[in-house]
Design a protein around this motif. Structure first.
Motif, PDB file in Angstrom:
ATOM      1  N   VAL A   9      -3.821   2.260 -16.662  1.00  0.00           N
ATOM      2  CA  VAL A   9      -3.744   1.138 -15.736  1.00  0.00           C
ATOM      3  C   VAL A   9      -3.638   1.727 -14.335  1.00  0.00           C
ATOM      4  O   VAL A   9      -2.675   2.421 -14.017  1.00  0.00           O
ATOM      5  CB  VAL A   9      -2.520   0.238 -16.025  1.00  0.00           C
ATOM      6  N   PHE A  10      -4.660   1.466 -13.524  1.00  0.00           N
ATOM      7  CA  PHE A  10      -4.667   1.954 -12.148  1.00  0.00           C
ATOM      8  C   PHE A  10      -4.029   0.884 -11.272  1.00  0.00           C
ATOM      9  O   PHE A  10      -4.482  -0.257 -11.241  1.00  0.00           O
ATOM     10  CB  PHE A  10      -6.097   2.272 -11.697  1.00  0.00           C
ATOM     11  N   SER A  11      -2.964   1.270 -10.580  1.00  0.00           N
ATOM     12  CA  SER A  11      -2.163   0.334  -9.808  1.00  0.00           C
ATOM     13  C   SER A  11      -1.834   0.936  -8.457  1.00  0.00           C
ATOM     14  O   SER A  11      -1.758   2.156  -8.309  1.00  0.00           O
ATOM     15  CB  SER A  11      -0.867   0.042 -10.579  1.00  0.00           C
ATOM     16  N   ALA A  12      -1.621   0.071  -7.483  1.00  0.00           N
ATOM     17  CA  ALA A  12      -1.162   0.522  -6.166  1.00  0.00           C
ATOM     18  C   ALA A  12       0.351   0.387  -6.058  1.00  0.00           C
ATOM     19  O   ALA A  12       0.922   0.612  -5.003  1.00  0.00           O
ATOM     20  CB  ALA A  12      -1.854  -0.279  -5.069  1.00  0.00           C
ATOM     21  N   GLY A  13       0.990   0.001  -7.161  1.00  0.00           N
ATOM     22  CA  GLY A  13       2.435  -0.157  -7.145  1.00  0.00           C
ATOM     23  C   GLY A  13       2.899  -1.387  -6.399  1.00  0.00           C
ATOM     24  O   GLY A  13       4.050  -1.498  -6.018  1.00  0.00           O
ATOM     25  N   CYS A  14       1.992  -2.341  -6.210  1.00  0.00           N
ATOM     26  CA  CYS A  14       2.314  -3.538  -5.433  1.00  0.00           C
ATOM     27  C   CYS A  14       2.599  -4.724  -6.357  1.00  0.00           C
ATOM     28  O   CYS A  14       2.262  -4.699  -7.536  1.00  0.00           O
ATOM     29  CB  CYS A  14       1.156  -3.871  -4.500  1.00  0.00           C
ATOM     30  N   PRO A  15       3.193  -5.778  -5.813  1.00  0.00           N
ATOM     31  CA  PRO A  15       3.486  -6.958  -6.624  1.00  0.00           C
ATOM     32  C   PRO A  15       2.242  -7.597  -7.242  1.00  0.00           C
ATOM     33  O   PRO A  15       2.322  -8.206  -8.303  1.00  0.00           O
ATOM     34  CB  PRO A  15       4.157  -7.915  -5.635  1.00  0.00           C
ATOM     35  N   ALA A  16       1.082  -7.450  -6.627  1.00  0.00           N
ATOM     36  CA  ALA A  16      -0.141  -8.037  -7.177  1.00  0.00           C
ATOM     37  C   ALA A  16      -0.592  -7.312  -8.443  1.00  0.00           C
ATOM     38  O   ALA A  16      -1.267  -7.901  -9.283  1.00  0.00           O
ATOM     39  CB  ALA A  16      -1.255  -8.006  -6.134  1.00  0.00           C
ATOM     40  N   CYS A  17      -0.233  -6.057  -8.595  1.00  0.00           N
ATOM     41  CA  CYS A  17      -0.627  -5.276  -9.776  1.00  0.00           C
ATOM     42  C   CYS A  17       0.339  -5.454 -10.949  1.00  0.00           C
ATOM     43  O   CYS A  17      -0.045  -5.263 -12.104  1.00  0.00           O
ATOM     44  CB  CYS A  17      -0.710  -3.796  -9.423  1.00  0.00           C
ATOM     45  N   GLU A  18       1.574  -5.788 -10.657  1.00  0.00           N
ATOM     46  CA  GLU A  18       2.607  -5.822 -11.688  1.00  0.00           C
ATOM     47  C   GLU A  18       2.284  -6.755 -12.866  1.00  0.00           C
ATOM     48  O   GLU A  18       2.535  -6.378 -14.013  1.00  0.00           O
ATOM     49  CB  GLU A  18       3.967  -6.178 -11.076  1.00  0.00           C
ATOM     50  N   PRO A  19       1.720  -7.960 -12.654  1.00  0.00           N
ATOM     51  CA  PRO A  19       1.395  -8.796 -13.820  1.00  0.00           C
ATOM     52  C   PRO A  19       0.412  -8.126 -14.782  1.00  0.00           C
ATOM     53  O   PRO A  19       0.552  -8.271 -16.005  1.00  0.00           O
ATOM     54  CB  PRO A  19       0.795 -10.062 -13.205  1.00  0.00           C
ATOM     55  N   THR A  20      -0.540  -7.376 -14.270  1.00  0.00           N
ATOM     56  CA  THR A  20      -1.489  -6.681 -15.150  1.00  0.00           C
ATOM     57  C   THR A  20      -0.784  -5.573 -15.909  1.00  0.00           C
ATOM     58  O   THR A  20      -1.010  -5.393 -17.120  1.00  0.00           O
ATOM     59  CB  THR A  20      -2.680  -6.119 -14.338  1.00  0.00           C
ATOM     60  N   PRO A  30       1.208  -0.029 -31.328  1.00  0.00           N
ATOM     61  CA  PRO A  30       1.768   1.317 -31.489  1.00  0.00           C
ATOM     62  C   PRO A  30       0.716   2.431 -31.363  1.00  0.00           C
ATOM     63  O   PRO A  30       1.064   3.573 -31.079  1.00  0.00           O
ATOM     64  CB  PRO A  30       2.365   1.292 -32.899  1.00  0.00           C
ATOM     65  N   SER A  31      -0.545   2.111 -31.561  1.00  0.00           N
ATOM     66  CA  SER A  31      -1.615   3.108 -31.431  1.00  0.00           C
ATOM     67  C   SER A  31      -2.092   3.265 -29.991  1.00  0.00           C
ATOM     68  O   SER A  31      -3.026   4.022 -29.730  1.00  0.00           O
ATOM     69  CB  SER A  31      -2.811   2.719 -32.300  1.00  0.00           C
ATOM     70  N   CYS A  32      -1.499   2.525 -29.061  1.00  0.00           N
ATOM     71  CA  CYS A  32      -1.901   2.577 -27.657  1.00  0.00           C
ATOM     72  C   CYS A  32      -0.964   3.484 -26.871  1.00  0.00           C
ATOM     73  O   CYS A  32       0.254   3.364 -26.964  1.00  0.00           O
ATOM     74  CB  CYS A  32      -1.875   1.179 -27.033  1.00  0.00           C
ATOM     75  N   ASP A  33      -1.550   4.377 -26.103  1.00  0.00           N
ATOM     76  CA  ASP A  33      -0.802   5.227 -25.185  1.00  0.00           C
ATOM     77  C   ASP A  33      -1.076   4.686 -23.785  1.00  0.00           C
ATOM     78  O   ASP A  33      -2.110   4.982 -23.198  1.00  0.00           O
ATOM     79  CB  ASP A  33      -1.263   6.673 -25.322  1.00  0.00           C
ATOM     80  N   VAL A  34      -0.163   3.850 -23.284  1.00  0.00           N
ATOM     81  CA  VAL A  34      -0.350   3.201 -21.988  1.00  0.00           C
ATOM     82  C   VAL A  34       0.186   4.095 -20.879  1.00  0.00           C
ATOM     83  O   VAL A  34       1.333   4.534 -20.919  1.00  0.00           O
ATOM     84  CB  VAL A  34       0.353   1.825 -21.944  1.00  0.00           C
ATOM     85  N   GLN A  35      -0.685   4.351 -19.897  1.00  0.00           N
ATOM     86  CA  GLN A  35      -0.316   5.160 -18.746  1.00  0.00           C
ATOM     87  C   GLN A  35      -0.553   4.326 -17.489  1.00  0.00           C
ATOM     88  O   GLN A  35      -1.658   3.833 -17.285  1.00  0.00           O
ATOM     89  CB  GLN A  35      -1.173   6.422 -18.695  1.00  0.00           C
ATOM     90  N   VAL A  36       0.479   4.164 -16.676  1.00  0.00           N
ATOM     91  CA  VAL A  36       0.349   3.451 -15.403  1.00  0.00           C
ATOM     92  C   VAL A  36       0.208   4.520 -14.322  1.00  0.00           C
ATOM     93  O   VAL A  36       1.074   5.371 -14.156  1.00  0.00           O
ATOM     94  CB  VAL A  36       1.566   2.548 -15.137  1.00  0.00           C
ATOM     95  N   LEU A  37      -0.937   4.480 -13.629  1.00  0.00           N
ATOM     96  CA  LEU A  37      -1.274   5.512 -12.657  1.00  0.00           C
ATOM     97  C   LEU A  37      -1.246   4.947 -11.235  1.00  0.00           C
ATOM     98  O   LEU A  37      -1.768   3.865 -10.983  1.00  0.00           O
ATOM     99  CB  LEU A  37      -2.657   6.077 -12.979  1.00  0.00           C
ATOM    100  N   ASP A  38      -0.651   5.698 -10.329  1.00  0.00           N
ATOM    101  CA  ASP A  38      -0.451   5.263  -8.944  1.00  0.00           C
ATOM    102  C   ASP A  38      -1.629   5.700  -8.072  1.00  0.00           C
ATOM    103  O   ASP A  38      -1.833   6.892  -7.837  1.00  0.00           O
ATOM    104  CB  ASP A  38       0.845   5.854  -8.423  1.00  0.00           C
ATOM    105  N   MET A  39      -2.387   4.742  -7.587  1.00  0.00           N
ATOM    106  CA  MET A  39      -3.559   5.021  -6.763  1.00  0.00           C
ATOM    107  C   MET A  39      -3.202   5.653  -5.415  1.00  0.00           C
ATOM    108  O   MET A  39      -4.082   6.119  -4.705  1.00  0.00           O
ATOM    109  CB  MET A  39      -4.364   3.744  -6.525  1.00  0.00           C
ATOM    110  N   ASN A  40      -1.926   5.676  -5.065  1.00  0.00           N
ATOM    111  CA  ASN A  40      -1.508   6.325  -3.826  1.00  0.00           C
ATOM    112  C   ASN A  40      -1.516   7.851  -3.965  1.00  0.00           C
ATOM    113  O   ASN A  40      -1.403   8.557  -2.973  1.00  0.00           O
ATOM    114  CB  ASN A  40      -0.115   5.841  -3.410  1.00  0.00           C
TER     115      ASN A  40
END
Length: 88
Positions: A9-20, A30-40
């Protein structure tokens, strides 16, 4: 060894990204490896560009930009049609 689905999940760390971010986490299995990545972070931005990410939030699953996130992003012709670059 169990195979994992890599979800980035590519995010800017802003409130608009948080719902996604929350949506992806809530439907991940359980088979998903979720990674939240900071576009900054420059290396994350480079990686996102390689996937064709044009806006955030964006989701990449197993190296493929999800269809919901494949919008073209801002285009010069569209912006100009809306009046950008035209003096009043």
């Amino acid at each position: 060894m169990e195979q994992k689905r890599i979800v980035e999940v590519f995010s800017a760390g802003c409130p608009a990204c948080e719902p996604t971010v929350q949506l992806v986490k809530s439907i991940a299995c359980p088979s998903c490896d979720v990674q939240v990545l900071d576009m900054n972070e420059p290396e994350v931005a480079v990686r996102a560009a390689q996937y064709g990410v044009k806006s955030v939030p964006a989701v990449v699953i197993n190296g493929k930009l999800a269809g919901c996130c494949a919008g073209a992003g801002p285009e010069e012709a569209t912006l100009r049609a809306e009046g950008l670059g035209v003096a009043f």
